[in-house]
Write a protein that holds these residues in place. Sequence first.
Motif, PDB file in Angstrom:
ATOM      1  N   GLN B 309     -10.624   3.524   2.552  1.00 14.86           N
ATOM      2  CA  GLN B 309      -9.828   2.866   1.523  1.00 14.86           C
ATOM      3  C   GLN B 309      -8.396   2.749   2.041  1.00 14.86           C
ATOM      4  O   GLN B 309      -7.912   3.652   2.714  1.00 14.86           O
ATOM      5  CB  GLN B 309      -9.793   3.675   0.213  1.00 14.86           C
ATOM      6  N   ARG B 310      -7.763   1.649   1.678  1.00 17.72           N
ATOM      7  CA  ARG B 310      -6.370   1.491   2.066  1.00 17.72           C
ATOM      8  C   ARG B 310      -5.585   0.873   0.932  1.00 17.72           C
ATOM      9  O   ARG B 310      -6.075  -0.018   0.237  1.00 17.72           O
ATOM     10  CB  ARG B 310      -6.254   0.563   3.279  1.00 17.72           C
ATOM     11  N   VAL B 311      -4.385   1.335   0.755  1.00 19.76           N
ATOM     12  CA  VAL B 311      -3.480   0.738  -0.214  1.00 19.76           C
ATOM     13  C   VAL B 311      -2.164   0.495   0.487  1.00 19.76           C
ATOM     14  O   VAL B 311      -1.679   1.355   1.222  1.00 19.76           O
ATOM     15  CB  VAL B 311      -3.243   1.684  -1.419  1.00 19.76           C
ATOM     16  N   ASP B 312      -1.643  -0.697   0.293  1.00 23.36           N
ATOM     17  CA  ASP B 312      -0.359  -0.983   0.904  1.00 23.36           C
ATOM     18  C   ASP B 312       0.526  -1.631  -0.152  1.00 23.36           C
ATOM     19  O   ASP B 312       0.099  -2.540  -0.864  1.00 23.36           O
ATOM     20  CB  ASP B 312      -0.545  -1.938   2.078  1.00 23.36           C
ATOM     21  N   VAL B 313       1.729  -1.136  -0.274  1.00 25.64           N
ATOM     22  CA  VAL B 313       2.684  -1.752  -1.196  1.00 25.64           C
ATOM     23  C   VAL B 313       3.962  -1.992  -0.426  1.00 25.64           C
ATOM     24  O   VAL B 313       4.473  -1.069   0.221  1.00 25.64           O
ATOM     25  CB  VAL B 313       2.989  -0.843  -2.410  1.00 25.64           C
ATOM     26  N   ASN B 314       4.445  -3.218  -0.442  1.00 21.76           N
ATOM     27  CA  ASN B 314       5.751  -3.411   0.161  1.00 21.76           C
ATOM     28  C   ASN B 314       6.667  -4.217  -0.744  1.00 21.76           C
ATOM     29  O   ASN B 314       6.223  -4.988  -1.595  1.00 21.76           O
ATOM     30  CB  ASN B 314       5.654  -3.954   1.588  1.00 21.76           C
ATOM     31  N   MET B 315       7.924  -3.949  -0.568  1.00 23.27           N
ATOM     32  CA  MET B 315       8.921  -4.585  -1.413  1.00 23.27           C
ATOM     33  C   MET B 315       9.979  -5.158  -0.517  1.00 23.27           C
ATOM     34  O   MET B 315      10.339  -4.543   0.485  1.00 23.27           O
ATOM     35  CB  MET B 315       9.574  -3.555  -2.325  1.00 23.27           C
ATOM     36  N   ASN B 316      10.472  -6.318  -0.873  1.00 23.72           N
ATOM     37  CA  ASN B 316      11.587  -6.824  -0.100  1.00 23.72           C
ATOM     38  C   ASN B 316      12.469  -7.690  -0.955  1.00 23.72           C
ATOM     39  O   ASN B 316      12.044  -8.269  -1.952  1.00 23.72           O
ATOM     40  CB  ASN B 316      11.062  -7.431   1.205  1.00 23.72           C
ATOM     41  N   GLY B 317      13.711  -7.724  -0.571  1.00 23.62           N
ATOM     42  CA  GLY B 317      14.657  -8.486  -1.343  1.00 23.62           C
ATOM     43  C   GLY B 317      16.065  -8.161  -0.891  1.00 23.62           C
ATOM     44  O   GLY B 317      16.250  -7.519   0.148  1.00 23.62           O
ATOM     45  N   GLY B 318      17.034  -8.600  -1.648  1.00 21.06           N
ATOM     46  CA  GLY B 318      18.392  -8.236  -1.279  1.00 21.06           C
ATOM     47  C   GLY B 318      19.383  -9.338  -1.565  1.00 21.06           C
ATOM     48  O   GLY B 318      19.038 -10.397  -2.088  1.00 21.06           O
ATOM     49  N   THR B 326      10.718  -2.440   2.351  1.00 17.20           N
ATOM     50  CA  THR B 326      10.089  -1.119   2.371  1.00 17.20           C
ATOM     51  C   THR B 326       8.580  -1.305   2.267  1.00 17.20           C
ATOM     52  O   THR B 326       8.097  -2.257   1.656  1.00 17.20           O
ATOM     53  CB  THR B 326      10.532  -0.217   1.208  1.00 17.20           C
ATOM     54  N   ASP B 327       7.905  -0.413   2.901  1.00 19.11           N
ATOM     55  CA  ASP B 327       6.454  -0.518   2.907  1.00 19.11           C
ATOM     56  C   ASP B 327       5.877   0.875   2.841  1.00 19.11           C
ATOM     57  O   ASP B 327       6.382   1.804   3.466  1.00 19.11           O
ATOM     58  CB  ASP B 327       5.997  -1.202   4.200  1.00 19.11           C
ATOM     59  N   ILE B 328       4.842   1.005   2.053  1.00 20.83           N
ATOM     60  CA  ILE B 328       4.117   2.276   2.084  1.00 20.83           C
ATOM     61  C   ILE B 328       2.636   1.966   2.172  1.00 20.83           C
ATOM     62  O   ILE B 328       2.138   1.057   1.514  1.00 20.83           O
ATOM     63  CB  ILE B 328       4.485   3.192   0.899  1.00 20.83           C
ATOM     64  N   ASN B 329       1.991   2.677   3.068  1.00 24.72           N
ATOM     65  CA  ASN B 329       0.600   2.373   3.375  1.00 24.72           C
ATOM     66  C   ASN B 329      -0.163   3.689   3.392  1.00 24.72           C
ATOM     67  O   ASN B 329       0.241   4.631   4.066  1.00 24.72           O
ATOM     68  CB  ASN B 329       0.586   1.715   4.760  1.00 24.72           C
ATOM     69  N   VAL B 330      -1.218   3.751   2.607  1.00 23.91           N
ATOM     70  CA  VAL B 330      -2.003   4.985   2.567  1.00 23.91           C
ATOM     71  C   VAL B 330      -3.447   4.654   2.901  1.00 23.91           C
ATOM     72  O   VAL B 330      -3.994   3.673   2.396  1.00 23.91           O
ATOM     73  CB  VAL B 330      -1.932   5.661   1.184  1.00 23.91           C
ATOM     74  N   ASN B 354       1.849   6.069   5.890  1.00 22.53           N
ATOM     75  CA  ASN B 354       3.063   5.720   6.624  1.00 22.53           C
ATOM     76  C   ASN B 354       3.984   4.883   5.756  1.00 22.53           C
ATOM     77  O   ASN B 354       3.554   4.174   4.855  1.00 22.53           O
ATOM     78  CB  ASN B 354       2.757   5.052   7.959  1.00 22.53           C
ATOM     79  N   PHE B 355       5.249   5.034   6.006  1.00 17.17           N
ATOM     80  CA  PHE B 355       6.221   4.262   5.251  1.00 17.17           C
ATOM     81  C   PHE B 355       7.248   3.696   6.195  1.00 17.17           C
ATOM     82  O   PHE B 355       7.439   4.193   7.303  1.00 17.17           O
ATOM     83  CB  PHE B 355       6.896   5.123   4.177  1.00 17.17           C
ATOM     84  N   ARG B 356       7.873   2.657   5.752  1.00 14.58           N
ATOM     85  CA  ARG B 356       8.944   2.060   6.539  1.00 14.58           C
ATOM     86  C   ARG B 356      10.012   1.575   5.583  1.00 14.58           C
ATOM     87  O   ARG B 356       9.708   1.065   4.505  1.00 14.58           O
ATOM     88  CB  ARG B 356       8.413   0.880   7.363  1.00 14.58           C
ATOM     89  N   SER B 357      11.229   1.756   5.979  1.00 13.36           N
ATOM     90  CA  SER B 357      12.330   1.239   5.192  1.00 13.36           C
ATOM     91  C   SER B 357      13.329   0.630   6.156  1.00 13.36           C
ATOM     92  O   SER B 357      13.956   1.339   6.929  1.00 13.36           O
ATOM     93  CB  SER B 357      12.952   2.379   4.386  1.00 13.36           C
TER      94      SER B 357
END
Lengths: 728, 1021
Positions: B309-318, B326-330, B354-357
């Motif tokens: 199973q994988r879940v990925d949520v990312n957000m971007n803007g500015g 930002t991204d978070i992936n489990v 993993n996450f990235r910002s």
Amino acid sequence: MKKYNIFLFLSIVASVFFISCSNELNLQSDGRIDITTVFTDRYETMGYLNSCYGYLPGPYIDRASYCDEAEDCDDNIPGARSDWYNGTTTALTYASDSQDGSPWTGLYEGIRKCNVFLANIWTSTAYATNEEKEGWAAQAHTLRALYYLQLIKRYGAVPLIDKPLPINYDYSKSTKSKFSTVVTFILADCDSALTAPATQNGFPWGIYNNQFGIMSRAIPYAIKSEAVTYAASPLWADGTYSWADAMAINKDALYQCLSNDYSLFNVQPINHAAQNAYALYFITSSNDQRSVDKETIYQGGGQMAIWQYAGMPTNLGMNKSGPNPTQDLVDSYEMANGQVPISGYSDADHLQPIINPASGYDPNNPYANRDPRFYASVYYNGALRNLNPGTAGMQFTATAPFYGIEALCPDWGNNIGNLTFTLYKWNTNYATSVAGTPIGQQTFVNFKDESQLGLSFSTPLPAGTYVWELSNATQVVGVWEWTDGTSTAVSYNTGVQLTNGNYRSQIAYAPNNYTSLVSGCSSQTPVQITPGRTVQSYVGGADGISATDRTHTRTGYYVAKFNNYQSGQSNSADGAIRVFRLAELYLNFAESAYQAGGPDVEVSLGSGMTMSARDAVDAIRERAGMPDLPSGMSQADFEVRYRNERRVELAFESQRFFDVRRWKILSQTDQFVTGMQITANGSNYTYTRFRFPNRNDSSDKWLLYPLDQSEVNIMQGYTGVNWQNPGW
Amino acid sequence: MAFLFGMIFGTALNAQNETPSIKGVVHNEFGKPLAGVMINSEKGKDHAFTDEKGEYSIVVNDGSNCLVFSFTGYVNKKVSVGEINHIDVNLKSDVSNPDEVIQLGYSSQSRDELTGSVSTVSGDELEKSPVSNLSMTFDGRLPGLFTQETSSELSRANTNLYVRGQAEQPLVVIDGIPTSYNTNETLDYISPNEIQSITLLKDAATEALYGIQGSNGVLVITTKRGQTGKLKVNARVDESVQQVTTKPTFINSAEYATLRNEAAENDGLGQNYFYSNQQIAAFKSGTNPTLYPNTNWYNLFMKPAAQMQRVDVNMNGGTDQVKYFTDINVMNQGSQFKTDNPGYNSNEHFTWANFRSNVDAKINSYLSGHLDLTGNVKNERTPGNLDFSQTIYQNIFLIPSAVYGPVTPSYIDPTTKQQTGDQVISTNLADSPYGMLNRSGYTNDVVTNIYAHFGLDLDMSFLTKGLKASGTVAYQTNTIDFLYNKQDYERVVRTNAPDTLAFTQKGGDTNTPLSYSKSSSYYYYLSYNAIVSYDRNFGLSHVSGMGYTYYQKLQSSATTSPGLIPYTRLHTGLEASYDYNKKYILRFDMGYSGSDSYAPGNRFTTTPAISAGWVASRESFLKDINWLNNLKLRASYGKTANDQGVNRFAYLDNDTWNGGGPIGSLQYTVNEGQIGNPNIKPEISTKQNYGIDLGFFNQLSVGLDVFRERCDNMLINATGDIPTFQGVPLSNYPTINGGIVENMGYDFTANYTKAITKDLTVFVGGFLSYAKNWVIYSAEPLKSSDYAYRKWTEGFSVGQQFGYLVDYSKGGNGFFNSQSDITNSKLSYAFGTPRVGDLKYKDVNHDGVIDQRDEVPLGTGSMPRYYYGISGGLSYKSFDLSFLFQGIGEYKTVESGWGIYGTDYDGIFGSLLENAYTPTRFANGEKITAPALSLTTTTNQQPSDYYLYNRAYLRLKNLEIGYTLPNKVAKAISANKIRFTLSAQNLVTWDKMKSNDYGPEGGYGTIPVYRVYNVGLSLLF
């Protein structure tokens, strides 16, 4: 202008950054030493000498599988053994198939170390006395000779390198030196070593504390002896070394060792530790002070785990049965009376032995009355596995005539095996008493828990001192012991007197009216009587023969030499193979003496000591407990007995493999081997000999190891000459 | 640092728009709105993107007069602003992508200015593969990159990457920072969702700048960054089912017993050597499974499929001041093994997060900065030892189906009243996977990986227009903490009595309680990078230049010297390019780089490269040809270098002096190690690349790159020409720069995209790469003249195998069919005596002896020569479909060992051995698929063309079907877009393997490649 200043500033900053980082790229010291300065420091010099050790290929029991001594349990599994038997081994696979790999590279590494040491030691500025330097150089000379001997006995002609070669050496002029040339070099190296003073700081006879494994004065003699014996042997004799030359060197080697505290190991085992002195020797480790073992010249081999890698399936935790002794080897053991039991075979398959009627050999009881070395070397069907089965004994005094005597046995579970109850008259001490004639004896089969085992008499036995003994347990069973007995009786566990208690035992002074011999006890403990087990290698037996299971024997036999019967998972007590021992020096002398003169010619060894070839062989036989060889044998007859003696005495010691090669009899001895299938009919056994399929490892190419193919290719490129040994 | 944060948040909070904004909609030729179009102000300081409806809004306050609209697959469009505040734009598609910005690591270039050779792929494309490891998504997507899955363990697969043939493991540059340690693992810390694009640099023009790290190719990974605009949230959920693509044929116990008997009979041991006919009948009938079992070990330990199973949520803007991504992936990976220990769970289980910002901040008009933080936590549980899975898997095949198992029956001991039995059954030769899975305990390991990246960019146009400087500090730290909770267990072996079920103990192992122990591993690196760049137009001329300095200190995870001594590298490089009217392009690159691996005098290496391009289609005489929208010629020539493959401090002697040694009284021992070669240098490859790019009708683009590479100072060791009797171990002998190897080939690419109607777009594309290398010199000694081939390395490809040819002459079937056949052949084999049913080899040198001298080159070396990918798809209204085929060609290797020979352990029989040669089978004219069986090594167990397997294959690598729900449905849950996907990886493989026991990768006992079915849901808010 300002812009350019900023550019200038940036460039300066960048250069400073670059230069400072650039310095970061140098390696800070990490403990490396410079090899050119080793010989300026005493301890680094000693360290270098120490690094010259350790390149000897260790002898190992498995070499027995590569000649007619044994058939390996892995003969049906793809790999080294079956490749060898099938003849599928090639120059490319030899290293992975042979017992000691391809020791060429390792031995030359050791030789180079010695070369470097010898090239530098005399110009060394390290602190050392001249005596020490001579002693150190002697060790390096001896090691170099030892390594070259290992090389030539395997590879024959080899390049002779006596100084370190530079990295850019030109190999196009390299050649192989023939066997005898290398032997000359070996002899010279040994003689150089022997010029060093025989003092403790020089090159002594003795081996001192913390020096186990060091080159000592006896070793160059042993190296010379083996090297020259090989050089005079049929495979290598090229006229350089005659048997007379060999005898001269061999007699000196033997004489020097005998005059410097070397003697055949003849310590009788105590407490049933081994079958005999010969057996004890191989489970006794040679030690650095030479306090017990005065026979070993150089041990070389590491301690083996025979029980695990050449063991019996009934030993818990064993891995495989390893090299299984062949019937051919078993046949070569004489009878205890010194007669040869089997003089040959009437058929090509060696299934019909020609029995010497004078020997008393009984084909239906073939293991009785053999050379004691047989019992020390081979486990056969019916051989004792436990040399020291447990007994419980009790000495008591009957104050009046008595009608019965009993011992009380505790609960060991249901239906627990058998025990024999025996009554003796007391005679001086426990050991002599139980060695006497029993007054009464009864074996109890599957006796019940909490049993009272004993004897009763219709006519009472007179008052007096007696001893009873429980023995011949077939399972772990035992007897109750009371901790605080106050009686005058004395109890023994396997011959050893108990200190704080006595066995529960009762005596009947009137028929069926028993009273305890031991009194006043609050707690009791069971004492075990361990069983005396025998090898069951018959078909279907616990150690039975099997054609497919590697934990079982292929031939009907297992290796006993080097095996301490007490070895097991929690007790590693097996022995090690000696590279050089005094017996070999006796035999080498005997071989060269009968070849040079004849079996009975007395040779003067030095300072009044004389010995003939037969005397030398007899010395070996005496230690083994065998009668002397008859005098007046022809050279040919003596050769047969000598070769048999060597085969038996040095069995499983990595000698036979090389002996059949140097005698050039490989094609006769190694065509195939035989085994013994034993079937049980009740308590009788039927013995059927059988042969294994032909082996493809006895043609002439197998006389020598092949050189590594890569080495051959490289030297072909440099010299245009094919360096490979014939046939490979 | 705190100051910087203050500034970022300060400016973010104070962000206000005073200037009126420009708005509009962007469409394609069919009037369909385009989402994600980037709008830049001409001066490059203001940016905006279009939304799902194609609408945008931008505020221009850098004084620009024009806006530039750019979008992948379309030609850039420049529009004057003036006083208008509403601009609608139509973009014209061009599959050649002339305006695409190609990331080259330290710099970037638009595609039409490119003179080097690169391949690119976008993160969106990689996201289509439902696999856990990033490197598994590259297959078939990057021309010039060959990927080889060397281990296929679920979520822990290892993929080797080769650029244009032999060069293994390209340098990976992540957001401008080179990563050369544990690159495979570092790649797997990144999920495709975080990736904007990946560029593969393949020639001297692009690699020279990287100096001693450039020669094996460079993989430039650029992660996604924030875009100006409203907050966008992208969520994706995947559920995958994974199953093996191949599984060895099950040999039931009756068949096993027959085959073993057959082998023994061939060896002259008589019929029914192992099993009687009654026993075989009992195996067959299965009526007494206790004494005559038929144990399917595979089914005992392997589930039909595993799940992930994988879940990925990312957000971007500015805003103009601060942008963020930002991204978070489990990910949660289940096991394919079955375990049954009631006391503890030892089954494999992996959880990765993993996450990235990535945050960009504009501090003032000339200074901006970025701070990227990436982290990974991997929590893994494995049975027994770490990396046990492969061992467990392979051991399944070591125990025959005729063995009772997996444990002894359990019963209550009548005396002790204790439960007894239940011991692990193994064979004398092999351990059972049961014990490894259930009785070995387990290992928990936690990987913590932190990657931080901080940089400042200074616009120095106040000095001179077009001058910029930037500095970056990057830090990676990786810790693995191992917690072992292990135990040992007793092994038993069934006795060889067929009529009772009795066991004896094997080896000395006993049941032990679980016990804890712990270890850890750690590495880090710290890199500093400074770049000064200049970029300016002078009329039609465009001049740009760049210089950089890079310093890295790396502490590897090694715990022994010399590996534990930190590695240091210092690189600098220069780049200068000039183009006239984007027509004539000339470029010069040079790296000057060094590392502590070399002696001071040889420490630094210069790698210059020159390249040029000519865009002929911009010439007046071609400009008006309608169908030809692009014709460009490229050429590059230069040097690249490689510092891999050399021992640490190869230039120094490595001698040490320690206490101890064989003889106690000598107290010390000297250990002589490597002998240094102070002249050791990096390997230098001279590379040439010639390329042509063509574009037709804006719909079809075709490219061809031809390359030739030569390394004249390849590292070679002493094994080639130094005999061992000189006494220095060859491993200590100095390595020298003495070999010569060449490599040549081509990459051909073609892409076609056509929007047929407003709703229907189709695309198809692909690439074909060819690479062939050959060794020219390797100090190989010449074999004697009776060898069929006197050299086995020089003149052949790297990894060339040699072996025998099977003799099929005179209508033969390749086997000796009778004893007289053997006698008549008058052949003697140097490696044994052939039996009836054994292979008949060709006596190539006609000396009557079959030995090494007869061996001939077999197969194609260690690398396939061709590899290719074909992709395509369409989108129609709400549906979209894409597929990717991928394959390799001209790749043959000689197989050996398990399942091939049938002699390993207690007999491991591959399916071909079911029809092994027997005289009966031959006499009946039945199919024969293997030489006669044996219990031991036979003459067949030599490399020969009989076992030459063609490992070429074509695979439907990826298939994805997507459906986007109607807008109103999405709106109902306030989403902008809801898309469902059904996808599959490794769906079908067409290969030419001789049996189905294993696929074209791996071998009989290696974990096979997995097939994955995936259902995904993505939501855009």
